[in-house]
Design a protein around this motif. Structure first.
Motif, PDB file in Angstrom:
ATOM      1  N   ALA A  90      53.959 -47.420 -21.465  1.00 45.42           N
ATOM      2  CA  ALA A  90      52.520 -47.369 -21.197  1.00 45.42           C
ATOM      3  C   ALA A  90      52.099 -48.672 -20.516  1.00 45.42           C
ATOM      4  CB  ALA A  90      51.766 -47.218 -22.516  1.00 45.42           C
ATOM      5  N   ARG A  91      51.262 -48.575 -19.482  1.00 47.80           N
ATOM      6  CA  ARG A  91      50.814 -49.812 -18.818  1.00 47.80           C
ATOM      7  C   ARG A  91      49.835 -50.560 -19.696  1.00 47.80           C
ATOM      8  NH1 ARG A  91      45.974 -47.495 -16.923  1.00 47.80           N
ATOM      9  NH2 ARG A  91      46.515 -45.309 -16.704  1.00 47.80           N
ATOM     10  N   THR A  92      49.225 -49.885 -20.639  1.00 45.30           N
ATOM     11  CA  THR A  92      48.307 -50.550 -21.565  1.00 45.30           C
ATOM     12  C   THR A  92      48.202 -49.745 -22.858  1.00 45.30           C
ATOM     13  OG1 THR A  92      46.049 -51.349 -21.900  1.00 45.30           O
ATOM     14  CG2 THR A  92      46.263 -49.375 -20.570  1.00 45.30           C
ATOM     15  N   TYR A  93      47.885 -50.439 -23.957  1.00 43.36           N
ATOM     16  CA  TYR A  93      47.607 -49.749 -25.223  1.00 43.36           C
ATOM     17  C   TYR A  93      46.109 -49.763 -25.491  1.00 43.36           C
ATOM     18  CZ  TYR A  93      52.599 -50.229 -26.585  1.00 43.36           C
ATOM     19  OH  TYR A  93      53.977 -50.165 -26.665  1.00 43.36           O
ATOM     20  N   PHE A  94      45.319 -50.155 -24.478  1.00 44.85           N
ATOM     21  CA  PHE A  94      43.906 -50.345 -24.744  1.00 44.85           C
ATOM     22  C   PHE A  94      43.073 -50.050 -23.513  1.00 44.85           C
ATOM     23  CE2 PHE A  94      40.635 -53.725 -24.006  1.00 44.85           C
ATOM     24  CZ  PHE A  94      39.636 -53.132 -24.753  1.00 44.85           C
ATOM     25  N   GLN A  95      41.957 -49.372 -23.715  1.00 37.37           N
ATOM     26  CA  GLN A  95      40.970 -49.278 -22.630  1.00 37.37           C
ATOM     27  C   GLN A  95      39.615 -49.626 -23.217  1.00 37.37           C
ATOM     28  OE1 GLN A  95      40.714 -45.345 -20.920  1.00 37.37           O
ATOM     29  NE2 GLN A  95      39.038 -44.758 -22.258  1.00 37.37           N
ATOM     30  N   SER A  96      38.788 -50.261 -22.378  1.00 34.89           N
ATOM     31  CA  SER A  96      37.526 -50.753 -22.943  1.00 34.89           C
ATOM     32  C   SER A  96      36.393 -49.727 -22.844  1.00 34.89           C
ATOM     33  CB  SER A  96      37.125 -52.074 -22.300  1.00 34.89           C
ATOM     34  OG  SER A  96      36.951 -51.902 -20.941  1.00 34.89           O
ATOM     35  N   ARG A  97      36.468 -48.739 -21.900  1.00 30.74           N
ATOM     36  CA  ARG A  97      35.355 -47.793 -21.771  1.00 30.74           C
ATOM     37  C   ARG A  97      35.858 -46.369 -21.635  1.00 30.74           C
ATOM     38  NH1 ARG A  97      30.415 -51.147 -19.630  1.00 30.74           N
ATOM     39  NH2 ARG A  97      29.487 -49.643 -21.022  1.00 30.74           N
ATOM     40  N   PRO A  98      35.688 -45.493 -22.564  1.00 33.51           N
ATOM     41  CA  PRO A  98      35.294 -45.769 -23.940  1.00 33.51           C
ATOM     42  C   PRO A  98      36.387 -46.556 -24.669  1.00 33.51           C
ATOM     43  CG  PRO A  98      35.853 -43.448 -23.678  1.00 33.51           C
ATOM     44  CD  PRO A  98      35.935 -44.068 -22.321  1.00 33.51           C
ATOM     45  N   ARG A  99      35.954 -47.269 -25.658  1.00 32.05           N
ATOM     46  CA  ARG A  99      36.822 -48.266 -26.306  1.00 32.05           C
ATOM     47  C   ARG A  99      37.851 -47.587 -27.221  1.00 32.05           C
ATOM     48  NH1 ARG A  99      32.918 -51.650 -29.261  1.00 32.05           N
ATOM     49  NH2 ARG A  99      32.659 -53.253 -27.688  1.00 32.05           N
ATOM     50  N   ARG A 130      46.449 -37.233 -28.219  1.00 32.90           N
ATOM     51  CA  ARG A 130      45.317 -36.948 -27.327  1.00 32.90           C
ATOM     52  C   ARG A 130      44.662 -38.264 -26.880  1.00 32.90           C
ATOM     53  NH1 ARG A 130      43.128 -35.502 -23.339  1.00 32.90           N
ATOM     54  NH2 ARG A 130      40.904 -35.025 -23.324  1.00 32.90           N
ATOM     55  N   THR A 131      44.620 -39.248 -27.777  1.00 30.24           N
ATOM     56  CA  THR A 131      43.990 -40.535 -27.402  1.00 30.24           C
ATOM     57  C   THR A 131      44.794 -41.192 -26.274  1.00 30.24           C
ATOM     58  OG1 THR A 131      45.175 -41.601 -29.232  1.00 30.24           O
ATOM     59  CG2 THR A 131      42.880 -41.020 -29.630  1.00 30.24           C
ATOM     60  N   ARG A 132      46.110 -41.053 -26.342  1.00 34.31           N
ATOM     61  CA  ARG A 132      46.955 -41.620 -25.279  1.00 34.31           C
ATOM     62  C   ARG A 132      46.628 -40.965 -23.933  1.00 34.31           C
ATOM     63  NH1 ARG A 132      52.122 -44.112 -24.765  1.00 34.31           N
ATOM     64  NH2 ARG A 132      53.324 -43.379 -22.989  1.00 34.31           N
ATOM     65  N   GLU A 133      46.420 -39.636 -23.978  1.00 39.66           N
ATOM     66  CA  GLU A 133      46.060 -38.917 -22.742  1.00 39.66           C
ATOM     67  C   GLU A 133      44.744 -39.444 -22.184  1.00 39.66           C
ATOM     68  OE1 GLU A 133      47.922 -34.445 -23.428  1.00 39.66           O
ATOM     69  OE2 GLU A 133      45.763 -34.737 -23.566  1.00 39.66           O
ATOM     70  N   ILE A 134      43.800 -39.727 -23.086  1.00 36.78           N
ATOM     71  CA  ILE A 134      42.486 -40.198 -22.613  1.00 36.78           C
ATOM     72  C   ILE A 134      42.635 -41.582 -21.974  1.00 36.78           C
ATOM     73  CG2 ILE A 134      40.124 -40.796 -23.326  1.00 36.78           C
ATOM     74  CD1 ILE A 134      40.488 -38.712 -25.644  1.00 36.78           C
ATOM     75  N   CYS A 157      42.043 -47.886 -28.654  1.00 34.32           N
ATOM     76  CA  CYS A 157      43.264 -48.676 -28.775  1.00 34.32           C
ATOM     77  C   CYS A 157      44.353 -47.754 -29.359  1.00 34.32           C
ATOM     78  CB  CYS A 157      42.965 -49.844 -29.711  1.00 34.32           C
ATOM     79  SG  CYS A 157      44.332 -50.957 -29.936  1.00 34.32           S
ATOM     80  N   LEU A 158      45.589 -47.928 -28.945  1.00 32.23           N
ATOM     81  CA  LEU A 158      46.676 -47.052 -29.401  1.00 32.23           C
ATOM     82  C   LEU A 158      47.633 -47.796 -30.317  1.00 32.23           C
ATOM     83  CD1 LEU A 158      47.583 -45.510 -25.902  1.00 32.23           C
ATOM     84  CD2 LEU A 158      46.047 -44.527 -27.636  1.00 32.23           C
ATOM     85  N   ALA A 159      48.133 -47.101 -31.339  1.00 37.56           N
ATOM     86  CA  ALA A 159      49.090 -47.728 -32.258  1.00 37.56           C
ATOM     87  C   ALA A 159      50.152 -46.712 -32.692  1.00 37.56           C
ATOM     88  CB  ALA A 159      48.365 -48.283 -33.485  1.00 37.56           C
ATOM     89  N   GLY A 160      51.285 -47.221 -33.139  1.00 40.12           N
ATOM     90  CA  GLY A 160      52.364 -46.348 -33.623  1.00 40.12           C
ATOM     91  C   GLY A 160      52.915 -45.478 -32.509  1.00 40.12           C
ATOM     92  N   ASP A 161      53.347 -44.273 -32.863  1.00 41.96           N
ATOM     93  CA  ASP A 161      53.959 -43.388 -31.873  1.00 41.96           C
ATOM     94  C   ASP A 161      53.009 -43.026 -30.733  1.00 41.96           C
ATOM     95  OD1 ASP A 161      56.322 -43.389 -33.284  1.00 41.96           O
ATOM     96  OD2 ASP A 161      56.550 -41.205 -33.321  1.00 41.96           O
ATOM     97  N   ALA A 162      51.725 -43.047 -30.959  1.00 43.39           N
ATOM     98  CA  ALA A 162      50.787 -42.750 -29.875  1.00 43.39           C
ATOM     99  C   ALA A 162      50.927 -43.779 -28.750  1.00 43.39           C
ATOM    100  CB  ALA A 162      49.351 -42.766 -30.411  1.00 43.39           C
ATOM    101  N   ALA A 163      51.325 -44.991 -29.107  1.00 38.85           N
ATOM    102  CA  ALA A 163      51.481 -46.051 -28.110  1.00 38.85           C
ATOM    103  C   ALA A 163      52.897 -46.096 -27.556  1.00 38.85           C
ATOM    104  CB  ALA A 163      51.136 -47.404 -28.744  1.00 38.85           C
ATOM    105  N   HIS A 164      53.890 -45.876 -28.423  1.00 39.58           N
ATOM    106  CA  HIS A 164      55.281 -46.166 -28.011  1.00 39.58           C
ATOM    107  C   HIS A 164      56.271 -45.275 -28.759  1.00 39.58           C
ATOM    108  CE1 HIS A 164      55.097 -48.385 -31.790  1.00 39.58           C
ATOM    109  NE2 HIS A 164      54.090 -49.107 -31.309  1.00 39.58           N
ATOM    110  N   LEU A 186      45.575 -43.035 -20.735  1.00 40.84           N
ATOM    111  CA  LEU A 186      46.526 -43.169 -19.625  1.00 40.84           C
ATOM    112  C   LEU A 186      46.450 -42.034 -18.606  1.00 40.84           C
ATOM    113  CD1 LEU A 186      49.712 -44.211 -21.659  1.00 40.84           C
ATOM    114  CD2 LEU A 186      48.191 -45.717 -20.381  1.00 40.84           C
ATOM    115  N   GLY A 187      45.782 -40.952 -18.954  1.00 39.76           N
ATOM    116  CA  GLY A 187      45.808 -39.758 -18.102  1.00 39.76           C
ATOM    117  C   GLY A 187      46.968 -38.885 -18.548  1.00 39.76           C
ATOM    118  N   LYS A 188      46.800 -37.580 -18.335  1.00 36.11           N
ATOM    119  CA  LYS A 188      47.774 -36.603 -18.865  1.00 36.11           C
ATOM    120  C   LYS A 188      49.197 -36.868 -18.378  1.00 36.11           C
ATOM    121  CE  LYS A 188      46.047 -32.428 -20.697  1.00 36.11           C
ATOM    122  NZ  LYS A 188      45.268 -31.336 -20.749  1.00 36.11           N
TER     123      LYS A 188
END
Ligand SMILES: Cc1cc2nc3c(=O)[nH]c(=O)nc-3n(C[C@H](O)[C@H](O)[C@H](O)COP(=O)(O)OP(=O)(O)OC[C@H]3O[C@@H](n4cnc5c(N)ncnc54)[C@H](O)[C@@H]3O)c2cc1C
Length: 441
Positions: free
Chosen positions: A310-319, A190-194, A321-328, A196-198
């Motif tokens: 993913a174009r990014t593993y991080f967004q600053s607002r809201p802050r 779900r964090t990845r969706e937030i 960060c993605l790790a593990g399978d959520a990222a890749h 990167l968008g669904k």
């Protein structure tokens, strides 16, 4: 009771799989205040075995020697003098001539099921472990006040009031407030969706599915003999391959049997199949492979999905960060998905340990993103290519010599990598960024 923190920030880890728990151990070691929010009622792993190569076991040790010790307590460690990742054999009868010969090497005939080549691994502690055992051991290293269960994350917003804190909303109607959220919530994140968008976050079907099973070692020895049951084997063929390796101190043989189909329409990724379908998938394979397949108790099919880059593993607002399978999230064809998650935790944990102000969280996550993205995205891509190579679908087609040549070199970048050098680079960038006080995005 919360432990004393050395930092003026607190973090929410979303998801308590191998990545979330490993990150928690790292943060606890550095006295960084945090909580794990896990959707399940308790920690638990489905599935069977998972393998770690020496570079990943060394990374576990860098995070905390207790993680390596936990791994060693349960892993089936393989021969360390001349370690082999897999002994590769042709398992598909369609590749054999009428005498069962699949290749000629050094003037000798190699028959179906005979060793085609040894895929050398690296020297060092390595091996297969039952997922449940690994998870149980990781849990023991986490202070009991850290995990919060039955907390399915549904959304994250910024707290407002100029604090840059995040507010996490859970399905049970509760909320939690932290300085940042770290999404370790797996492939359906779900964090990845937030972030990167669904659409961009959506996992895609890799064209492969797997049957996974465990065979008690005595039974496995009966079926394939001592040598093939007690060391890792890869049986290759057209549009499929079968892996076996010992886990649980050699008491169990883990089996993953891969097959192909073009698309996946079922909303479930693990579906009940039938013994008939399983047998039919391997009907043209060798007696050994067919015997392994028939000894598997449950014919459940696991669809294998992966993420697009993913174009990014991080967004600053809201802050976040993605790790593990959520990222890749990757297919499992290089046995390194969980290992990459462990590497994420090492870099992220050490970077967070190096800062002392909440204002530096954005910079920290940005550096993590810069250092971790290329390597972990490369895994996703090359893993998919790996299956194609083992299944005669790559440019090598079914040329066994070409396959061997490509195979034995293609894991070097994963196994010979210096994660310590990555950390040094990351710390260098972070320190420079803090010194020059670059404005946040
Ligand atoms: C067949 C197969 C074989 C594999 N073999 C290997 C191998 O040999 N070596 C290797 O290194 N890797 C292997 N992998 C890959 C490895 O299993 C994964 O990379 C790893 O388990 C990912 O761990 P994770 O913690 O990032 O995610 P997950 O294990 O998916 O954990 C995510 C956690 O988040 C929780 N969660 C999900 N959504 C929410 C939410 N909204 N709110 C709160 N919590 C949530 C889940 O309940 C779960 O506990 C294999 C994978 C497969 C499929």
């Amino acid at each position: 009771m919360e432990s004393l923190s050395s930092k003026p920030f607190s973090l929410a880890i979303v998801g308590g799989g191998i990545t979330g728990l490993t990150l928690s151990i790292s943060l606890a070691k550095h006295n960084i205040r945090h909580a794990i929010y896990e959707s399940a009622a308790q920690f638990g792993e489905i599935g069977a075995g998972v393998g770690f190569e020496p570079n990943f076991v060394r990374t576990m040790e860098l995070i905390d020697p207790a993680i390596k010790a936990a791994f060693l307590r349960h892993a089936e460690l393989t021969d360390n003098t001349k370690p082999s990742w897999f002994t590769v054999r042709v398992g598909d009868m369609r590749k054999a001539d009428s005498n069962g010969v699949v290749a000629r090497k050094n003037g000798k005939e190699v028959k179906i099921g005979e060793k085609l080549f040894q895929w050398p691994a690296r020297i060092g502690p390595r091996g297969g472990i039952h997922r449940a055992h690994l998870l149980d051991e990781l849990v023991k290293l986490i202070p009991p006040h850290i995990p919060k269960f039955n907390k399915r994350l549904v959304d994250i917003t910024e707290a407002g009031g100029g604090s840059r804190d995040v507010v996490l909303y859970f399905a049970d109607g509760t909320t939690a407030r932290h300085s940042a959220a770290i999404g370790c919530d797996g492939i359906k994140s779900r964090t990845r969706e937030i972030v990167l968008g669904k659409e961009e976050a959506r996992p895609v079907f890799s064209g492969k599915y797997a049957y996974r099973g465990l065979i008690p070692m005595e039974k496995a020895v009966e079926i394939v003999g001592e040598e093939e049951s007690r060391s890792p084997q890869m049986y290759i063929g057209y549009h499929g391959h079968v892996l076996t390796f010992p886990i649980s101190k050699g008491s169990i043989m883990n089996v993953v049997a891969f097959s192909s189909q073009e698309s996946w329409t079922d909303p479930q990724w693990v579906i009940q199949s039938s013994r008939e379908r399983m047998d039919s998938d391997y009907s043209s394979w060798s007696p050994t492979v067919r015997a392994i397949i028939s000894a598997m108790q449950k014919p459940d099919i696991w669809a294998l999905f992966n993420h697009t880059p993913a174009r990014t593993y991080f967004q600053s607002r809201p802050r976040i960060c993605l790790a593990g399978d959520a990222a890749h999230a990757s297919t499992p064809h290089q046995g390194a998905g969980a290992g990459m998650g462990v590497e994420d935790c090492y870099i992220l944990g050490e970077l967070l340990a190096a800062i002392s102000r909440s204002e530096d969280l954005d910079k920290t996550f940005r550096v993590y993103n810069e250092v971790r993205r290329p390597r972990s995205l490369k895994l996703v891509e090359t893993s998919r290519e790996g299956a194609m190579l083992y299944e005669f679908e790559s440019s090598e087609k079914d040329d066994l010599e070409a396959i061997e040549k490509t195979c034995v070199k293609r894991m070097d970048w994963i196994w010979d990598h210096s994660i310590k050098a990555d950390l040094e680079r990351a710390l260098g960038i972070l320190n420079q960024s803090i010194r020059s006080e670059q404005p946040s995005l």
